[in-house]
Scaffold this motif. Structure first.
Motif, PDB file in Angstrom:
ATOM      1  N   MET A  62      46.556  16.421  38.878  1.00 27.62           N
ATOM      2  CA  MET A  62      46.066  16.793  40.176  1.00 27.62           C
ATOM      3  C   MET A  62      45.489  18.208  40.096  1.00 27.62           C
ATOM      4  SD  MET A  62      47.972  16.707  43.854  1.00 27.62           S
ATOM      5  CE  MET A  62      47.737  14.950  44.003  1.00 27.62           C
ATOM      6  N   LEU A  63      44.419  18.428  40.813  1.00 28.98           N
ATOM      7  CA  LEU A  63      43.799  19.750  40.855  1.00 28.98           C
ATOM      8  C   LEU A  63      44.319  20.548  42.046  1.00 28.98           C
ATOM      9  CD1 LEU A  63      40.077  18.849  40.081  1.00 28.98           C
ATOM     10  CD2 LEU A  63      41.801  19.739  38.510  1.00 28.98           C
ATOM     11  N   TYR A  64      44.565  21.821  41.805  1.00 28.51           N
ATOM     12  CA  TYR A  64      44.977  22.760  42.849  1.00 28.51           C
ATOM     13  C   TYR A  64      44.046  23.952  42.803  1.00 28.51           C
ATOM     14  CZ  TYR A  64      49.292  20.128  43.194  1.00 28.51           C
ATOM     15  OH  TYR A  64      50.211  19.133  43.377  1.00 28.51           O
ATOM     16  N   CYS A  65      43.690  24.461  43.959  1.00 28.57           N
ATOM     17  CA  CYS A  65      42.833  25.632  44.064  1.00 28.57           C
ATOM     18  C   CYS A  65      43.679  26.826  44.510  1.00 28.57           C
ATOM     19  CB  CYS A  65      41.721  25.371  45.073  1.00 28.57           C
ATOM     20  SG  CYS A  65      40.610  26.765  45.272  1.00 28.57           S
ATOM     21  N   LEU A  66      43.607  27.897  43.744  1.00 34.12           N
ATOM     22  CA  LEU A  66      44.333  29.126  44.075  1.00 34.12           C
ATOM     23  C   LEU A  66      43.320  30.206  44.432  1.00 34.12           C
ATOM     24  CD1 LEU A  66      46.683  29.122  40.963  1.00 34.12           C
ATOM     25  CD2 LEU A  66      47.154  28.149  43.208  1.00 34.12           C
ATOM     26  N   MET A  67      43.527  30.852  45.555  1.00 29.35           N
ATOM     27  CA  MET A  67      42.703  32.007  45.933  1.00 29.35           C
ATOM     28  C   MET A  67      43.615  33.221  45.916  1.00 29.35           C
ATOM     29  SD  MET A  67      40.094  30.634  48.831  1.00 29.35           S
ATOM     30  CE  MET A  67      39.198  32.163  48.787  1.00 29.35           C
ATOM     31  N   CYS A  68      43.312  34.150  45.036  1.00 32.69           N
ATOM     32  CA  CYS A  68      44.158  35.326  44.827  1.00 32.69           C
ATOM     33  C   CYS A  68      43.385  36.572  45.207  1.00 32.69           C
ATOM     34  CB  CYS A  68      44.577  35.416  43.361  1.00 32.69           C
ATOM     35  SG  CYS A  68      45.265  33.879  42.722  1.00 32.69           S
ATOM     36  N   GLN A  69      43.997  37.407  46.011  1.00 36.31           N
ATOM     37  CA  GLN A  69      43.367  38.654  46.431  1.00 36.31           C
ATOM     38  C   GLN A  69      44.080  39.809  45.757  1.00 36.31           C
ATOM     39  OE1 GLN A  69      43.245  39.211  50.653  1.00 36.31           O
ATOM     40  NE2 GLN A  69      42.013  41.046  50.502  1.00 36.31           N
ATOM     41  N   ASP A  70      43.301  40.680  45.113  1.00 35.41           N
ATOM     42  CA  ASP A  70      43.859  41.857  44.450  1.00 35.41           C
ATOM     43  C   ASP A  70      44.341  42.876  45.467  1.00 35.41           C
ATOM     44  OD1 ASP A  70      43.052  40.727  42.062  1.00 35.41           O
ATOM     45  OD2 ASP A  70      41.384  42.107  41.734  1.00 35.41           O
ATOM     46  N   LYS A  71      45.288  43.694  45.023  1.00 36.75           N
ATOM     47  CA  LYS A  71      45.645  44.865  45.826  1.00 36.75           C
ATOM     48  C   LYS A  71      44.425  45.777  45.871  1.00 36.75           C
ATOM     49  CE  LYS A  71      50.480  45.154  44.436  1.00 36.75           C
ATOM     50  NZ  LYS A  71      51.465  46.020  43.768  1.00 36.75           N
ATOM     51  N   GLU A  72      44.377  46.619  46.856  1.00 39.47           N
ATOM     52  CA  GLU A  72      43.276  47.566  46.980  1.00 39.47           C
ATOM     53  C   GLU A  72      43.209  48.457  45.740  1.00 39.47           C
ATOM     54  OE1 GLU A  72      41.799  50.806  50.244  1.00 39.47           O
ATOM     55  OE2 GLU A  72      43.015  49.120  50.917  1.00 39.47           O
ATOM     56  N   ASN A  73      42.004  48.680  45.235  1.00 37.41           N
ATOM     57  CA  ASN A  73      41.744  49.537  44.069  1.00 37.41           C
ATOM     58  C   ASN A  73      42.459  49.068  42.807  1.00 37.41           C
ATOM     59  OD1 ASN A  73      40.119  51.357  45.635  1.00 37.41           O
ATOM     60  ND2 ASN A  73      42.019  52.165  46.484  1.00 37.41           N
ATOM     61  N   ALA A  74      42.523  47.764  42.598  1.00 35.94           N
ATOM     62  CA  ALA A  74      43.240  47.199  41.454  1.00 35.94           C
ATOM     63  C   ALA A  74      42.345  46.916  40.249  1.00 35.94           C
ATOM     64  CB  ALA A  74      43.937  45.916  41.865  1.00 35.94           C
ATOM     65  N   ILE A  75      41.096  47.346  40.292  1.00 32.50           N
ATOM     66  CA  ILE A  75      40.155  47.012  39.220  1.00 32.50           C
ATOM     67  C   ILE A  75      40.634  47.523  37.856  1.00 32.50           C
ATOM     68  CG2 ILE A  75      38.652  49.017  39.587  1.00 32.50           C
ATOM     69  CD1 ILE A  75      37.479  45.488  38.640  1.00 32.50           C
ATOM     70  N   GLU A  76      41.244  48.694  37.795  1.00 36.19           N
ATOM     71  CA  GLU A  76      41.718  49.233  36.516  1.00 36.19           C
ATOM     72  C   GLU A  76      42.815  48.341  35.925  1.00 36.19           C
ATOM     73  OE1 GLU A  76      43.995  53.150  34.867  1.00 36.19           O
ATOM     74  OE2 GLU A  76      42.439  53.471  36.373  1.00 36.19           O
ATOM     75  N   THR A  77      43.761  47.936  36.748  1.00 35.99           N
ATOM     76  CA  THR A  77      44.829  47.042  36.290  1.00 35.99           C
ATOM     77  C   THR A  77      44.244  45.711  35.855  1.00 35.99           C
ATOM     78  OG1 THR A  77      46.390  48.082  37.787  1.00 35.99           O
ATOM     79  CG2 THR A  77      46.987  45.912  36.958  1.00 35.99           C
ATOM     80  N   ARG A  78      43.306  45.202  36.616  1.00 37.18           N
ATOM     81  CA  ARG A  78      42.648  43.933  36.294  1.00 37.18           C
ATOM     82  C   ARG A  78      42.000  44.010  34.914  1.00 37.18           C
ATOM     83  NH1 ARG A  78      39.736  39.408  38.256  1.00 37.18           N
ATOM     84  NH2 ARG A  78      40.600  39.456  40.332  1.00 37.18           N
ATOM     85  N   MET A  79      41.272  45.076  34.645  1.00 38.86           N
ATOM     86  CA  MET A  79      40.567  45.203  33.374  1.00 38.86           C
ATOM     87  C   MET A  79      41.543  45.428  32.209  1.00 38.86           C
ATOM     88  SD  MET A  79      37.704  44.405  34.467  1.00 38.86           S
ATOM     89  CE  MET A  79      36.846  44.455  32.920  1.00 38.86           C
ATOM     90  N   GLN A  80      42.641  46.132  32.440  1.00 39.03           N
ATOM     91  CA  GLN A  80      43.633  46.360  31.383  1.00 39.03           C
ATOM     92  C   GLN A  80      44.288  45.055  30.941  1.00 39.03           C
ATOM     93  OE1 GLN A  80      46.322  49.150  33.193  1.00 39.03           O
ATOM     94  NE2 GLN A  80      45.117  50.933  32.576  1.00 39.03           N
ATOM     95  N   ASN A  81      44.426  44.103  31.846  1.00 43.77           N
ATOM     96  CA  ASN A  81      45.104  42.844  31.555  1.00 43.77           C
ATOM     97  C   ASN A  81      44.163  41.690  31.229  1.00 43.77           C
ATOM     98  OD1 ASN A  81      48.037  43.447  32.084  1.00 43.77           O
ATOM     99  ND2 ASN A  81      47.084  44.206  33.960  1.00 43.77           N
ATOM    100  N   GLU A  96      42.044  40.786  28.749  1.00 41.63           N
ATOM    101  CA  GLU A  96      42.053  40.138  27.437  1.00 41.63           C
ATOM    102  C   GLU A  96      43.269  39.217  27.282  1.00 41.63           C
ATOM    103  OE1 GLU A  96      42.281  41.362  22.759  1.00 41.63           O
ATOM    104  OE2 GLU A  96      41.224  42.717  24.121  1.00 41.63           O
ATOM    105  N   ASP A  97      44.461  39.718  27.606  1.00 39.19           N
ATOM    106  CA  ASP A  97      45.673  38.896  27.518  1.00 39.19           C
ATOM    107  C   ASP A  97      45.615  37.719  28.492  1.00 39.19           C
ATOM    108  OD1 ASP A  97      46.792  40.456  25.530  1.00 39.19           O
ATOM    109  OD2 ASP A  97      47.974  41.665  26.931  1.00 39.19           O
ATOM    110  N   HIS A  98      45.084  37.960  29.658  1.00 36.00           N
ATOM    111  CA  HIS A  98      44.950  36.915  30.677  1.00 36.00           C
ATOM    112  C   HIS A  98      44.058  35.782  30.165  1.00 36.00           C
ATOM    113  CE1 HIS A  98      44.092  34.983  34.522  1.00 36.00           C
ATOM    114  NE2 HIS A  98      42.814  35.196  34.308  1.00 36.00           N
ATOM    115  N   LEU A  99      42.890  36.122  29.616  1.00 32.53           N
ATOM    116  CA  LEU A  99      41.968  35.101  29.130  1.00 32.53           C
ATOM    117  C   LEU A  99      42.553  34.345  27.936  1.00 32.53           C
ATOM    118  CD1 LEU A  99      38.567  36.973  29.482  1.00 32.53           C
ATOM    119  CD2 LEU A  99      39.533  35.210  30.984  1.00 32.53           C
ATOM    120  N   LYS A 100      43.307  35.032  27.104  1.00 35.29           N
ATOM    121  CA  LYS A 100      43.973  34.383  25.970  1.00 35.29           C
ATOM    122  C   LYS A 100      44.981  33.347  26.481  1.00 35.29           C
ATOM    123  CE  LYS A 100      46.798  35.343  21.925  1.00 35.29           C
ATOM    124  NZ  LYS A 100      47.567  36.339  21.197  1.00 35.29           N
TER     125      LYS A 100
END
Length: 69
Positions: free
Chosen positions: A1-20, A22-26
């Motif tokens: 079954m397919l599920y759709c997740l919509m996730c909203q980042d915390k404000e100003n979270a771009i640095e944390t997003r970019m730090q993680n 590579e590991d996330h995509l792996k």
């Protein structure tokens, strides 16, 4: 079954997003659960969240609710 997740980042979270990123995509590649995914963008084209479509069995689906990441 397919599920759709919509996730909203915390404000100003771009640095944390970019730090993680590579590991996330792996992890995404290794688990083969994510079928489609992409960023949610602000009006300034900054990543502010994600839209993720996962394919899982209902009996194996355990997701936290109202979790702040």
């Amino acid at each position: 079954m397919l599920y759709c997740l919509m996730c909203q980042d915390k404000e100003n979270a771009i640095e944390t997003r970019m730090q993680n990123r590579e590991d996330h995509l792996k992890y995404v590649a290794e688990t083969n659960v994510v079928k489609y995914a992409g960023p949610l963008l602000s009006e300034e084209d900054t990543m502010i969240g994600s839209l993720i479509v996962i394919a899982v069995s209902y009996t194996h689906l355990t997701l936290p609710t109202n979790r702040e990441v």
